[in-house]
Structure formats: structure tokens, C-alpha cells
Design a protein around this motif. Structure first.
Motif, PDB file in Angstrom:
ATOM      1  N   PHE A 282      20.693   1.994   2.260  1.00 44.47           N
ATOM      2  CA  PHE A 282      20.166   1.261   1.103  1.00 44.47           C
ATOM      3  C   PHE A 282      19.194   2.135   0.312  1.00 44.47           C
ATOM      4  N   GLU A 283      18.309   2.816   1.034  1.00 42.17           N
ATOM      5  CA  GLU A 283      17.341   3.687   0.359  1.00 42.17           C
ATOM      6  C   GLU A 283      18.059   4.837  -0.338  1.00 42.17           C
ATOM      7  N   SER A 284      19.137   5.323   0.264  1.00 41.73           N
ATOM      8  CA  SER A 284      19.871   6.438  -0.344  1.00 41.73           C
ATOM      9  C   SER A 284      20.634   5.997  -1.585  1.00 41.73           C
ATOM     10  N   ILE A 285      21.090   4.756  -1.584  1.00 42.55           N
ATOM     11  CA  ILE A 285      21.756   4.215  -2.786  1.00 42.55           C
ATOM     12  C   ILE A 285      20.696   4.014  -3.872  1.00 42.55           C
ATOM     13  N   HIS A 286      19.518   3.555  -3.431  1.00 35.93           N
ATOM     14  CA  HIS A 286      18.381   3.374  -4.336  1.00 35.93           C
ATOM     15  C   HIS A 286      18.800   2.576  -5.584  1.00 35.93           C
ATOM     16  N   PRO A 287      19.268   1.340  -5.362  1.00 34.93           N
ATOM     17  CA  PRO A 287      19.924   0.616  -6.456  1.00 34.93           C
ATOM     18  C   PRO A 287      19.033   0.207  -7.625  1.00 34.93           C
TER      19      PRO A 287
ATOM     20  N   LYS B  38      15.196   9.952  -9.570  1.00 31.75           N
ATOM     21  CA  LYS B  38      15.047  11.067  -8.632  1.00 31.75           C
ATOM     22  C   LYS B  38      13.979  10.706  -7.620  1.00 31.75           C
ATOM     23  N   ILE B  39      14.146  11.180  -6.391  1.00 30.33           N
ATOM     24  CA  ILE B  39      13.082  11.008  -5.412  1.00 30.33           C
ATOM     25  C   ILE B  39      12.371  12.357  -5.291  1.00 30.33           C
ATOM     26  N   MET B  40      11.073  12.310  -5.589  1.00 30.63           N
ATOM     27  CA  MET B  40      10.314  13.567  -5.620  1.00 30.63           C
ATOM     28  C   MET B  40       9.195  13.566  -4.604  1.00 30.63           C
TER      29      MET B  40
ATOM     30  N   SER C 162       6.745  11.473   8.489  1.00 30.03           N
ATOM     31  CA  SER C 162       7.956  11.509   9.338  1.00 30.03           C
ATOM     32  C   SER C 162       9.041  10.611   8.771  1.00 30.03           C
ATOM     33  N   TYR C 163       8.623   9.490   8.186  1.00 30.67           N
ATOM     34  CA  TYR C 163       9.602   8.562   7.608  1.00 30.67           C
ATOM     35  C   TYR C 163      10.387   9.258   6.493  1.00 30.67           C
ATOM     36  N   TYR C 164       9.669   9.900   5.593  1.00 27.95           N
ATOM     37  CA  TYR C 164      10.337  10.614   4.498  1.00 27.95           C
ATOM     38  C   TYR C 164      11.181  11.767   5.036  1.00 27.95           C
ATOM     39  N   GLU C 165      10.653  12.436   6.073  1.00 29.12           N
ATOM     40  CA  GLU C 165      11.400  13.576   6.636  1.00 29.12           C
ATOM     41  C   GLU C 165      12.724  13.134   7.261  1.00 29.12           C
TER      42      GLU C 165
ATOM     43  N   ALA D 238      18.634  12.955   7.073  1.00 30.19           N
ATOM     44  CA  ALA D 238      19.918  12.247   7.061  1.00 30.19           C
ATOM     45  C   ALA D 238      20.705  12.600   5.790  1.00 30.19           C
ATOM     46  N   ASN D 239      19.994  12.696   4.672  1.00 33.65           N
ATOM     47  CA  ASN D 239      20.654  13.050   3.413  1.00 33.65           C
ATOM     48  C   ASN D 239      21.196  14.472   3.407  1.00 33.65           C
ATOM     49  N   SER D 240      20.342  15.386   3.841  1.00 31.66           N
ATOM     50  CA  SER D 240      20.693  16.792   3.661  1.00 31.66           C
ATOM     51  C   SER D 240      21.595  17.307   4.771  1.00 31.66           C
TER      52      SER D 240
ATOM     53  N   GLN E 173       0.816  -1.216   0.000  1.00 28.91           N
ATOM     54  CA  GLN E 173       0.000   0.000   0.000  1.00 28.91           C
ATOM     55  C   GLN E 173       0.845   1.260   0.000  1.00 28.91           C
ATOM     56  N   ILE E 174       2.037   1.182   0.569  1.00 26.21           N
ATOM     57  CA  ILE E 174       2.909   2.352   0.557  1.00 26.21           C
ATOM     58  C   ILE E 174       3.179   2.728  -0.901  1.00 26.21           C
ATOM     59  N   GLU E 175       3.268   1.728  -1.743  1.00 25.80           N
ATOM     60  CA  GLU E 175       3.540   1.922  -3.170  1.00 25.80           C
ATOM     61  C   GLU E 175       2.225   2.069  -3.970  1.00 25.80           C
ATOM     62  N   ASN E 176       1.126   2.310  -3.246  1.00 26.22           N
ATOM     63  CA  ASN E 176      -0.170   2.454  -3.917  1.00 26.22           C
ATOM     64  C   ASN E 176      -0.640   1.227  -4.690  1.00 26.22           C
TER      65      ASN E 176
ATOM     66  N   LEU F 118      15.375   0.506 -10.198  1.00 26.02           N
ATOM     67  CA  LEU F 118      14.443   1.478 -10.787  1.00 26.02           C
ATOM     68  C   LEU F 118      13.166   1.565  -9.965  1.00 26.02           C
ATOM     69  N   ASP F 119      12.784   0.458  -9.366  1.00 26.69           N
ATOM     70  CA  ASP F 119      11.579   0.456  -8.538  1.00 26.69           C
ATOM     71  C   ASP F 119      11.689  -0.649  -7.501  1.00 26.69           C
ATOM     72  N   GLY F 120      10.910  -0.518  -6.443  1.00 25.16           N
ATOM     73  CA  GLY F 120      10.887  -1.552  -5.412  1.00 25.16           C
ATOM     74  C   GLY F 120      11.924  -1.362  -4.325  1.00 25.16           C
ATOM     75  N   ASN F 121      12.622  -0.225  -4.332  1.00 31.11           N
ATOM     76  CA  ASN F 121      13.663  -0.005  -3.315  1.00 31.11           C
ATOM     77  C   ASN F 121      13.098   0.017  -1.896  1.00 31.11           C
ATOM     78  N   GLY F 122      11.937   0.632  -1.743  1.00 29.11           N
ATOM     79  CA  GLY F 122      11.327   0.706  -0.416  1.00 29.11           C
ATOM     80  C   GLY F 122      10.953  -0.685   0.081  1.00 29.11           C
ATOM     81  N   ARG F 123      10.274  -1.438  -0.784  1.00 29.48           N
ATOM     82  CA  ARG F 123       9.828  -2.780  -0.380  1.00 29.48           C
ATOM     83  C   ARG F 123      11.014  -3.699  -0.096  1.00 29.48           C
ATOM     84  N   VAL F 124      12.031  -3.656  -0.952  1.00 28.38           N
ATOM     85  CA  VAL F 124      13.210  -4.503  -0.713  1.00 28.38           C
ATOM     86  C   VAL F 124      13.907  -4.061   0.584  1.00 28.38           C
ATOM     87  N   GLY F 125      13.998  -2.758   0.780  1.00 26.06           N
ATOM     88  CA  GLY F 125      14.640  -2.229   1.992  1.00 26.06           C
ATOM     89  C   GLY F 125      13.923  -2.673   3.257  1.00 26.06           C
ATOM     90  N   ARG F 126      12.612  -2.773   3.186  1.00 29.69           N
ATOM     91  CA  ARG F 126      11.850  -3.217   4.366  1.00 29.69           C
ATOM     92  C   ARG F 126      12.043  -4.721   4.593  1.00 29.69           C
ATOM     93  N   ILE F 127      12.112  -5.479   3.511  1.00 25.41           N
ATOM     94  CA  ILE F 127      12.351  -6.925   3.647  1.00 25.41           C
ATOM     95  C   ILE F 127      13.746  -7.162   4.247  1.00 25.41           C
TER      96      ILE F 127
HETATM   97  N1  LIG Z   1      15.007  11.445   0.873  1.00 18.00           N
HETATM   98  C1  LIG Z   1      15.131  10.122   0.714  1.00 18.00           C
HETATM   99  N2  LIG Z   1      16.351   9.560   0.731  1.00 18.00           N
HETATM  100  C2  LIG Z   1      16.501   8.254   0.556  1.00 18.00           C
HETATM  101  N3  LIG Z   1      15.483   7.399   0.357  1.00 18.00           N
HETATM  102  C3  LIG Z   1      14.261   7.906   0.315  1.00 18.00           C
HETATM  103  C4  LIG Z   1      14.011   9.282   0.503  1.00 18.00           C
HETATM  104  N4  LIG Z   1      12.684   9.481   0.418  1.00 18.00           N
HETATM  105  C5  LIG Z   1      12.132   8.276   0.205  1.00 18.00           C
HETATM  106  N5  LIG Z   1      13.061   7.308   0.133  1.00 18.00           N
HETATM  107  C6  LIG Z   1      12.863   5.865  -0.043  1.00 18.00           C
HETATM  108  O1  LIG Z   1      12.369   5.577  -1.323  1.00 18.00           O
HETATM  109  C7  LIG Z   1      11.413   4.523  -1.225  1.00 18.00           C
HETATM  110  C8  LIG Z   1      10.523   4.510  -2.472  1.00 18.00           C
HETATM  111  O2  LIG Z   1      11.319   4.024  -3.550  1.00 18.00           O
HETATM  112  P1  LIG Z   1      10.742   3.009  -4.656  1.00 18.00           P
HETATM  113  O3  LIG Z   1       9.564   3.606  -5.323  1.00 18.00           O
HETATM  114  O4  LIG Z   1      11.841   2.495  -5.498  1.00 18.00           O
HETATM  115  O5  LIG Z   1      10.277   1.825  -3.708  1.00 18.00           O
HETATM  116  P2  LIG Z   1       8.899   1.044  -3.753  1.00 18.00           P
HETATM  117  O6  LIG Z   1       9.048  -0.201  -2.966  1.00 18.00           O
HETATM  118  O7  LIG Z   1       8.446   0.909  -5.154  1.00 18.00           O
HETATM  119  O8  LIG Z   1       7.951   2.107  -3.044  1.00 18.00           O
HETATM  120  P3  LIG Z   1       7.388   2.246  -1.568  1.00 18.00           P
HETATM  121  O9  LIG Z   1       8.487   2.247  -0.594  1.00 18.00           O
HETATM  122  O10 LIG Z   1       6.652   3.559  -1.635  1.00 18.00           O
HETATM  123  O11 LIG Z   1       6.468   1.068  -1.367  1.00 18.00           O
HETATM  124  C9  LIG Z   1      10.696   4.847   0.082  1.00 18.00           C
HETATM  125  O12 LIG Z   1      10.078   3.719   0.672  1.00 18.00           O
HETATM  126  C10 LIG Z   1      11.841   5.331   0.945  1.00 18.00           C
HETATM  127  O13 LIG Z   1      12.455   4.268   1.626  1.00 18.00           O
END
Ligand SMILES: Nc1ncnc2c1ncn2[C@@H]1O[C@H](COP(=O)(O)OP(=O)(O)OP(=O)(O)O)[C@@H](O)[C@H]1O
Ligand SMILES: [Mg+2]
Length: 362
Positions: A195-200, A144-146, A240-243, A248-250, A71-74, A202-211
Motif C-alpha cells: 500500500f505504501e509503495s502504491i502510495h495512492p 516522490k518519496i524523499m 529502520s521503518y523507512y530502511e 523491499a523496493n530496491s 506526530q510521524i507526519e509532524n 497525495l498525502d496521508g498514505n502513512g496514516r491510512v496504511g497504519r489504520i
Molecule cells: N521507500 C518507501 N517505499 C514505500 N513507502 C514508503 C517509503 N518510505 C516511506 N514510505 C511511506 O510513506 C509514508 C509517508 O507518506 P505520506 O506523507 O503520504 O503519509 P502521511 O500519513 O502524511 O505521513 P506519515 O506516515 O509520515 O505520518 C510513510 O509513513 C511510509 O509508510
């Protein structure tokens, strides 16, 4: 440290500091919270271990986590729809399919961790390919993260496959060594952020990061089973999670992201303790009703009934090894009469489910 003066959200962050980042991990607030989180985690771990045939029973709980994470990914669907899709192979597409992919990825990850006791870049890649089969592999392109609404660029992850692989190798080293004196719970927050900052991908970084958080805690022996479900918390506190990731990045300051994750672990572990206790109560009710009112009570049957929230006659027959389909049908019909199960017809198939069990899982 990321130099706050240098931070430009629109430029690829190829200067991302390597782990372990220079930071005071012994901050008093962290130490206090890590203690509480560890207590809660140990409690849920012990309780889950007590469930008979735990891994079977964890599966329905993981569906709820998978729904929340997706659901986080809609990817919107309900726990009910996913369970339904699971038993009806022709419905295995769309949102429910993606949710089941998430759960499959956790199980595949568990297998990898159990077999080898380490997590590598190849494992990250493998897990992502299950979560996002259509967009798999380390990305060759920039992303880009927007901000979802304003489209303002918040952060640009590193670019170039070699850079990305180097950063991941550093994450790999960080999570596979346990002599740096940093508590695994704190490390889970730190590497999740990294891991999220590397964002390796194209998609799924959030879900993989949580796993990866769950798999890492299992590897670090803080959990024996995947019974920490963070996605509901992250979804509820997404702003708050995004903030805290952005901070941490900025600013190069990891405190908020560590505190966020530690609180998430404590709160979610406590919530799961309550859910598991309620499941135990419900199992006991099934046991006593079946033992008193039927001739077919067995331990094995109870386990099976709680391993899949949606039963079919065929599933019960196959898994209990009944030679006659009719036996399974008779049992299920009787359980409906006893009020333990409800039944529902979809197309030609008939499902049996416990409303109370489904409620605990949604
Ligand atoms: N400023 C930021 N710096 C680093 N990572 C961020 C930042 N803002 C958001 N993210 C990460 O990016 C993830 C979304 O990336 P992506 O769309 O590739 O993952 P997803 O699994 O498809 O989506 P979601 O996490 O929304 O389910 C967020 O879950 C969060 O962990
Ligand atoms: Mg996405």
C-alpha cells in the motif's frame, strides 16, 4: 520480484510486483516471530474484551495512538490538548483537530469492516478523506518519496490513476481472501508495504496504511477491538521503518519489513496489556473510594468517567441523564475533594480530570 538491477528510485514504479509477491513466507525467522506476535496479540485482545463496555474505554486509548500517528507526519500536539479540544468545540482546529480526524477515521473504518466484513478501494478512499479532508481522493499527479533532510529521491510510486486503481484492486483481493496459507500478521506487513509503495494519495498514505493494519486484523479475527497501537513503535524506529520499506523496493526483499512489523505488533501488544492492567487498577480504586465515601457510586458512572479523560458538568449531566445540572456539579466537586479528580478552568469552562488516568494515556 522487483529486479534490483532495474530499480530506479526516480522512475515511477509501475512494475511493482503484484501480491502475493514471490517470496518465502515460511522463512524460519518469520515463523518464530509470528508465533510470539500472535501470542501477544491474543493476550491484549482477551484483556481488552474484559474491560466493561470496551469500545467506550478504547476511545481514550485511541487518542494516544492518534497523537503518535500524527506526530510521524509532524502534526505536533499533546494528548492533553486533544482531550481538551474534544470537549471544547471552539478549539477543534489545528493539530488537535487532525488528531481527532485520525481517530474518527479508525471508527469509521471499523464500522465499514463490521458491516460488510471486507475492505475495498472505496473504503481506503473513504478513510483517507477523513484523515486528510483537504487532499482527498486517488491522486492524479505523480509524487516522490524523499529523504527529509537531504531531499534525495528514495522512491517514485506508480503513476496514472488507472494503474493505481489496478494495484489497489490487487491489494483488495489479497486482503479479502484467507486461503493462501499466509498468516494474517505476515499479510498485514506485506500489504502495508504494498500500500505504501502504491502510495495512492497525495498525502496521508502513512496514516491510512497504519489504520488499515488494524482494520485488517479485525477483519481477519485476530482482534475484536482496535487495541493495537503501532504508531508509537514506528515513530521510535522511524529510520529502520523507512530502511526496510526501501530495501523491499530496491531489492525486492520483504524479510525486513515483515520482521519489523511482527516485532512492532509483539512489543506494542505487550505495552498495551500493561496499560490496560493499570487502567483496571485505577478503575478499582475509583470504585472503592466512591462506594465507601459517597452515596452515588454506580457502575455506569465509573464507565463514563473512564470514557473521557476530560469531564465537564454538562457532559456528565447529559450522559448520566440527570435532570439537574447541579447534581453533576455536586458529584464532580465531591470527587475533587476526594482527590480522584483535579479541576482546571479554561476561559469560562471548567474541566475535571484524573491526573493518574491522563498519565496512563500520555
Ligand atoms: N521507500 C518507501 N517505499 C514505500 N513507502 C514508503 C517509503 N518510505 C516511506 N514510505 C511511506 O510513506 C509514508 C509517508 O507518506 P505520506 O506523507 O503520504 O503519509 P502521511 O500519513 O502524511 O505521513 P506519515 O506516515 O509520515 O505520518 C510513510 O509513513 C511510509 O509508510
Ligand atoms: Mg504526509
Amino acid at each position: 520480484m522487483n529486479d534490483p538491477q532495474m530499480f530506479n528510485p526516480k522512475k515511477p514504479n509501475n512494475q511493482l510486483p503484484l501480491l502475493p509477491t514471490d517470496f518465502n513466507y515460511d522463512n524460519v525467522a518469520i515463523l518464530k516471530q509470528v508465533n510470539l506476535s500472535n501470542i501477544a496479540l491474543a493476550k491484549v485482545n482477551a484483556l481488552a474484551g474484559r474491560l466493561p463496555d470496551s469500545i467506550l474505554l478504547v476511545s481514550p486509548l485511541l487518542v494516544r495512538e492518534s497523537v503518535a500517528s500524527s506526530q510521524i507526519e509532524n502534526i505536533n500536539t499533546t494528548v492533553f490538548e486533544v482531550f481538551e479540544a474534544e470537549v471544547m468545540s471552539e478549539k477543534k482546529k489545528g493539530p488537535a483537530k487532525e488528531v481527532l480526524n485520525y481517530r474518527d477515521a479508525i471508527f469509521a473504518g471499523l464500522d465499514l469492516v463490521k458491516k460488510r466484513g471486507i475492505l475495498t478501494t472505496n473504503d481506503f478512499v473513504k478513510i483517507q478523506s477523513i484523515v486528510e479532508p483537504n487532499k482527498h481522493g486517488i491522486r492524479k499527479l505523480g509524487v516522490k518519496i524523499m529523504n527529509d533532510l537531504t531531499k534525495e529521491i528514495l522512491y517514485t510510486p506508480p503513476e496514472g490513476e488507472t494503474h493505481i486503481r489496478d494495484f489497489l484492486a490487487n491489494v483488495e483481493e489479497f486482503i479479502n481472501k484467507d486461503d493462501d496459507g499466509i498468516d494474517p500478521l505476515v499479510k498485514s506487513a506485506v500489504f502495508h508495504y504494498q500500500f505504501e509503495s502504491i502510495h495512492p494519495f497525495l498525502d496521508g498514505n502513512g496514516r491510512v496504511g497504519r489504520i488499515l493494519i488494524i482494520l485488517y486484523l479485525i477483519m481477519a479475527k485476530r482482534l475484536d477491538l482496535p487495541v493495537l497501537f503501532l504508531s508509537g513503535y514506528i515513530m521510535k524506529h522511524k529510520k529502520s521503518y523507512y530502511e526496510c520499506l526501501h530495501k523491499a523496493n530496491s531489492k525486492g526483499d520483504l524479510l525486513d519489513v515483515i520482521m519489523f512489523m511482527l516485532r512492532a505488533i509483539e512489543e506494542q501488544a505487550e505495552a498495551t496489556v500493561i496499560t490496560i492492567q493499570k487502567i483496571e487498577v485505577l478503575m478499582n480504586k475509583f470504585k472503592s473510594v466512591l462506594a465507601k465515601k459517597t452515596v452515588f457510586y454506580s457502575h455506569e458512572l465509573i464507565q463514563l468517567l473512564f470514557s473521557k479523560p476530560f469531564m465537564t458538568i454538562d457532559y456528565l449531566q447529559g450522559n448520566m441523564g440527570f435532570s439537574a445540572r447541579q447534581t453533576a456539579s455536586k458529584y464532580l466537586t465531591e470527587m475533587v475533594k476526594l482527590g480522584l479528580f483535579q479541576s482546571k478552568k479554561i476561559g469560562k469552562s471548567k474541566f475535571f480530570y484524573s491526573k493518574e488516568f491522563l498519565k496512563l494515556l500520555s
